[in-house]
Design an enzyme around this catalytic site. Sequence first.
Site, PDB file in Angstrom:
ATOM      1  N   ASP A  35       1.312  -1.017  -5.105  1.00 31.77           N
ATOM      2  CA  ASP A  35       0.565   0.206  -5.399  1.00 31.77           C
ATOM      3  C   ASP A  35       1.570   1.254  -5.881  1.00 31.77           C
ATOM      4  O   ASP A  35       2.316   1.823  -5.080  1.00 31.77           O
ATOM      5  CB  ASP A  35      -0.136   0.653  -4.109  1.00 31.77           C
ATOM      6  CG  ASP A  35      -0.796   2.013  -4.231  1.00 31.77           C
ATOM      7  OD1 ASP A  35      -0.931   2.530  -5.361  1.00 31.77           O
ATOM      8  OD2 ASP A  35      -1.200   2.552  -3.171  1.00 31.77           O
TER       9      ASP A  35
ATOM     10  N   HIS B  33     -11.987   2.064  -7.897  1.00 32.82           N
ATOM     11  CA  HIS B  33     -11.959   2.587  -6.534  1.00 32.82           C
ATOM     12  C   HIS B  33     -13.205   3.415  -6.262  1.00 32.82           C
ATOM     13  O   HIS B  33     -13.747   4.056  -7.161  1.00 32.82           O
ATOM     14  CB  HIS B  33     -10.701   3.418  -6.301  1.00 32.82           C
ATOM     15  CG  HIS B  33     -10.294   3.444  -4.851  1.00 32.82           C
ATOM     16  ND1 HIS B  33     -10.852   2.621  -3.904  1.00 32.82           N
ATOM     17  CD2 HIS B  33      -9.379   4.203  -4.189  1.00 32.82           C
ATOM     18  CE1 HIS B  33     -10.305   2.863  -2.728  1.00 32.82           C
ATOM     19  NE2 HIS B  33      -9.404   3.814  -2.870  1.00 32.82           N
TER      20      HIS B  33
ATOM     21  N   ARG C 105      -6.052   1.255 -12.511  1.00 31.30           N
ATOM     22  CA  ARG C 105      -7.041   1.688 -11.508  1.00 31.30           C
ATOM     23  C   ARG C 105      -7.702   2.975 -11.961  1.00 31.30           C
ATOM     24  O   ARG C 105      -7.003   3.921 -12.322  1.00 31.30           O
ATOM     25  CB  ARG C 105      -6.305   1.888 -10.191  1.00 31.30           C
ATOM     26  CG  ARG C 105      -7.011   2.753  -9.145  1.00 31.30           C
ATOM     27  CD  ARG C 105      -6.223   2.664  -7.863  1.00 31.30           C
ATOM     28  NE  ARG C 105      -6.538   3.687  -6.896  1.00 31.30           N
ATOM     29  CZ  ARG C 105      -5.966   3.769  -5.696  1.00 31.30           C
ATOM     30  NH1 ARG C 105      -5.049   2.887  -5.337  1.00 31.30           N
ATOM     31  NH2 ARG C 105      -6.287   4.732  -4.854  1.00 31.30           N
TER      32      ARG C 105
ATOM     33  N   ASN D  55      -4.267  11.112  -1.746  1.00 34.13           N
ATOM     34  CA  ASN D  55      -4.970   9.900  -1.327  1.00 34.13           C
ATOM     35  C   ASN D  55      -6.474  10.055  -1.599  1.00 34.13           C
ATOM     36  O   ASN D  55      -7.044  11.124  -1.403  1.00 34.13           O
ATOM     37  CB  ASN D  55      -4.714   9.610   0.155  1.00 34.13           C
ATOM     38  CG  ASN D  55      -5.422   8.340   0.591  1.00 34.13           C
ATOM     39  OD1 ASN D  55      -6.566   8.367   1.029  1.00 34.13           O
ATOM     40  ND2 ASN D  55      -4.763   7.218   0.432  1.00 34.13           N
ATOM     41  N   SER D  56      -7.089   8.978  -2.000  1.00 34.17           N
ATOM     42  CA  SER D  56      -8.490   9.008  -2.436  1.00 34.17           C
ATOM     43  C   SER D  56      -9.459   9.428  -1.336  1.00 34.17           C
ATOM     44  O   SER D  56     -10.574   9.867  -1.622  1.00 34.17           O
ATOM     45  CB  SER D  56      -8.890   7.626  -2.956  1.00 34.17           C
ATOM     46  OG  SER D  56      -7.976   7.180  -3.917  1.00 34.17           O
TER      47      SER D  56
ATOM     48  N   LYS E  73      -0.604  13.118  -6.991  1.00 34.06           N
ATOM     49  CA  LYS E  73      -1.900  12.605  -6.581  1.00 34.06           C
ATOM     50  C   LYS E  73      -2.110  12.794  -5.087  1.00 34.06           C
ATOM     51  O   LYS E  73      -1.151  12.905  -4.311  1.00 34.06           O
ATOM     52  CB  LYS E  73      -2.014  11.136  -6.918  1.00 34.06           C
ATOM     53  CG  LYS E  73      -0.921  10.280  -6.334  1.00 34.06           C
ATOM     54  CD  LYS E  73      -1.402   8.922  -5.896  1.00 34.06           C
ATOM     55  CE  LYS E  73      -2.052   8.965  -4.521  1.00 34.06           C
ATOM     56  NZ  LYS E  73      -2.471   7.624  -4.088  1.00 34.06           N
TER      57      LYS E  73
ATOM     58  N   SER F 110       0.810  -1.222   0.000  1.00 39.38           N
ATOM     59  CA  SER F 110       0.000   0.000   0.000  1.00 39.38           C
ATOM     60  C   SER F 110       0.845   1.275   0.000  1.00 39.38           C
ATOM     61  O   SER F 110       1.737   1.449   0.837  1.00 39.38           O
ATOM     62  CB  SER F 110      -0.893  -0.013   1.257  1.00 39.38           C
ATOM     63  OG  SER F 110      -1.353   1.276   1.565  1.00 39.38           O
ATOM     64  N   GLY F 111       0.503   2.170  -0.898  1.00 40.43           N
ATOM     65  CA  GLY F 111       1.178   3.470  -0.928  1.00 40.43           C
ATOM     66  C   GLY F 111       0.854   4.301   0.302  1.00 40.43           C
ATOM     67  O   GLY F 111       1.734   4.971   0.858  1.00 40.43           O
ATOM     68  N   LEU F 112      -0.412   4.231   0.743  1.00 45.19           N
ATOM     69  CA  LEU F 112      -0.788   4.987   1.938  1.00 45.19           C
ATOM     70  C   LEU F 112      -0.035   4.471   3.157  1.00 45.19           C
ATOM     71  O   LEU F 112       0.512   5.252   3.948  1.00 45.19           O
ATOM     72  CB  LEU F 112      -2.306   4.886   2.173  1.00 45.19           C
ATOM     73  CG  LEU F 112      -2.811   5.469   3.493  1.00 45.19           C
ATOM     74  CD1 LEU F 112      -2.518   6.961   3.589  1.00 45.19           C
ATOM     75  CD2 LEU F 112      -4.307   5.211   3.668  1.00 45.19           C
TER      76      LEU F 112
ATOM     77  N   ASP G 250       0.988   4.141  -7.345  1.00 51.10           N
ATOM     78  CA  ASP G 250       0.389   5.479  -7.505  1.00 51.10           C
ATOM     79  C   ASP G 250       0.102   5.774  -8.977  1.00 51.10           C
ATOM     80  O   ASP G 250      -0.545   4.992  -9.638  1.00 51.10           O
ATOM     81  CB  ASP G 250       1.307   6.536  -6.870  1.00 51.10           C
ATOM     82  CG  ASP G 250       1.375   6.412  -5.356  1.00 51.10           C
ATOM     83  OD1 ASP G 250       0.529   5.703  -4.782  1.00 51.10           O
ATOM     84  OD2 ASP G 250       2.265   7.021  -4.739  1.00 51.10           O
TER      85      ASP G 250
ATOM     86  N   GLU H 234      -2.754   4.255 -11.223  1.00 53.26           N
ATOM     87  CA  GLU H 234      -4.060   4.918 -11.227  1.00 53.26           C
ATOM     88  C   GLU H 234      -4.083   6.118 -12.161  1.00 53.26           C
ATOM     89  O   GLU H 234      -3.033   6.729 -12.426  1.00 53.26           O
ATOM     90  CB  GLU H 234      -4.444   5.328  -9.808  1.00 53.26           C
ATOM     91  CG  GLU H 234      -3.537   6.347  -9.182  1.00 53.26           C
ATOM     92  CD  GLU H 234      -3.698   6.437  -7.663  1.00 53.26           C
ATOM     93  OE1 GLU H 234      -4.328   7.376  -7.202  1.00 53.26           O
ATOM     94  OE2 GLU H 234      -3.179   5.556  -6.943  1.00 53.26           O
TER      95      GLU H 234
ATOM     96  N   ASP I 298       0.516  10.871   1.730  1.00 47.22           N
ATOM     97  CA  ASP I 298       0.215  10.043   0.556  1.00 47.22           C
ATOM     98  C   ASP I 298      -0.231  10.997  -0.546  1.00 47.22           C
ATOM     99  O   ASP I 298      -1.421  11.145  -0.829  1.00 47.22           O
ATOM    100  CB  ASP I 298      -0.879   9.026   0.898  1.00 47.22           C
ATOM    101  CG  ASP I 298      -1.159   8.070  -0.264  1.00 47.22           C
ATOM    102  OD1 ASP I 298      -0.270   7.922  -1.138  1.00 47.22           O
ATOM    103  OD2 ASP I 298      -2.258   7.493  -0.305  1.00 47.22           O
TER     104      ASP I 298
HETATM  105  C1  SPV Z   1      -3.395   2.624  -0.796  1.00 44.82           C
HETATM  106  O1  SPV Z   1      -3.508   1.688   0.010  1.00 44.82           O
HETATM  107  O2  SPV Z   1      -2.432   3.386  -0.828  1.00 44.82           O
HETATM  108  C2  SPV Z   1      -4.439   2.853  -1.788  1.00 44.82           C
HETATM  109  C3  SPV Z   1      -5.786   2.469  -1.465  1.00 44.82           C
HETATM  110  O3  SPV Z   1      -4.168   3.420  -2.816  1.00 44.82           O
HETATM  111  S1  SPV Z   1      -6.551   3.817  -0.729  1.00 44.82           S
HETATM  112  O4  SPV Z   1      -5.717   4.346   0.317  1.00 44.82           O
HETATM  113  O5  SPV Z   1      -7.779   3.232  -0.278  1.00 44.82           O
HETATM  114  O6  SPV Z   1      -6.780   4.813  -1.756  1.00 44.82           O
HETATM  115 MG    MG Z   2      -2.336   4.285  -2.788  1.00 45.53          MG
END
Ligand code: SPV
Ligand code: MG
Length: 294
Positions: free
Chosen positions: A84, A185, A154, A118-119, A116, A45-47, A86, A110, A57
Amino acid sequence: MSAAGNGGGLRDLLSGPGVARLMGAHDALGAIVAERAGFDGIWASGLELAASRGVPDAGVIAMADQLAAASSMTAAVSVPVLADCDTGYGDVGGTVRAFEAAGVGGVCVEDKRWPKLNSFAEGPQDLVPIEEFARAIAEAKAMQRTERFVLVARTEALVAGHGPREALARARAYADAGADAVLLHSKERHPDALFDVIGGWDRPAALVVVPTTYYTTTAAELERLGVRVVIYANQGLRSALRAMERTCAEILRTGSSSSVEAQIASVASVLDVSGTTAVAAGRTVRSGGDGSGR
Ligand code: SPV
Ligand code: MG
């Protein structure tokens, strides 16, 4: 383990049978815990990686950082790792080459504009044009060297506030460009728009979802809708964060670790998960050597 590492298994997960469950992690320890629990694979996971480094993130993590993290997870477990990546660090094809060479199972990129966010963060979620991202996917697939590596495209269309029609158009374009799977997502609590997109899916590429906000939806329910991979992206880090906060507060409040000892992992389990127990039992380790065995 073959030269391709444990990467190949990700392609098998995409083709079933059943739904595959990936657990988020940012280091080998998290990956080992998830593998031992029975997860089918790891989401690097990037986050989680950004949070573990104390940085946002928001496009701050570089390709080399994620490559090092995903490689150490790949070395530590036998299940496949999906990294991930990004927005693809400005070079989706180069990202595919680097992670493929490291034996990582696959990468996910993505369609957001760099840098970017974080979503789940409040702020701009700008997308790159659909043709631009589809072209990047096609170019990256052409640069891939092995059959088994997996490229997941993504779309953040729903996260960016577009409707199911735009999300479906983007998902189809990326699948047609050669993506092996499409991650849809969503940050909806009740994922009606997401379910609309899934209901309209008419391509062979596998669908991947991340039920972070719609966490009451089970993997079995998602499987019935046709989803192939479910990612629990950050629950591991969130549980560790809560536990660390509680332990820190308790030690300072009471003056010892006594009140938390029953809740925290034993030193023996840290020795076990790190492989120290195996070394103590006789497995040979040479440190500081040059690898020649002398
Ligand atoms: C991550 O885990 O870094 C993701 C998923 O990209 S989210 O944080 O849900 O966007
Ligand atoms: Mg991410």
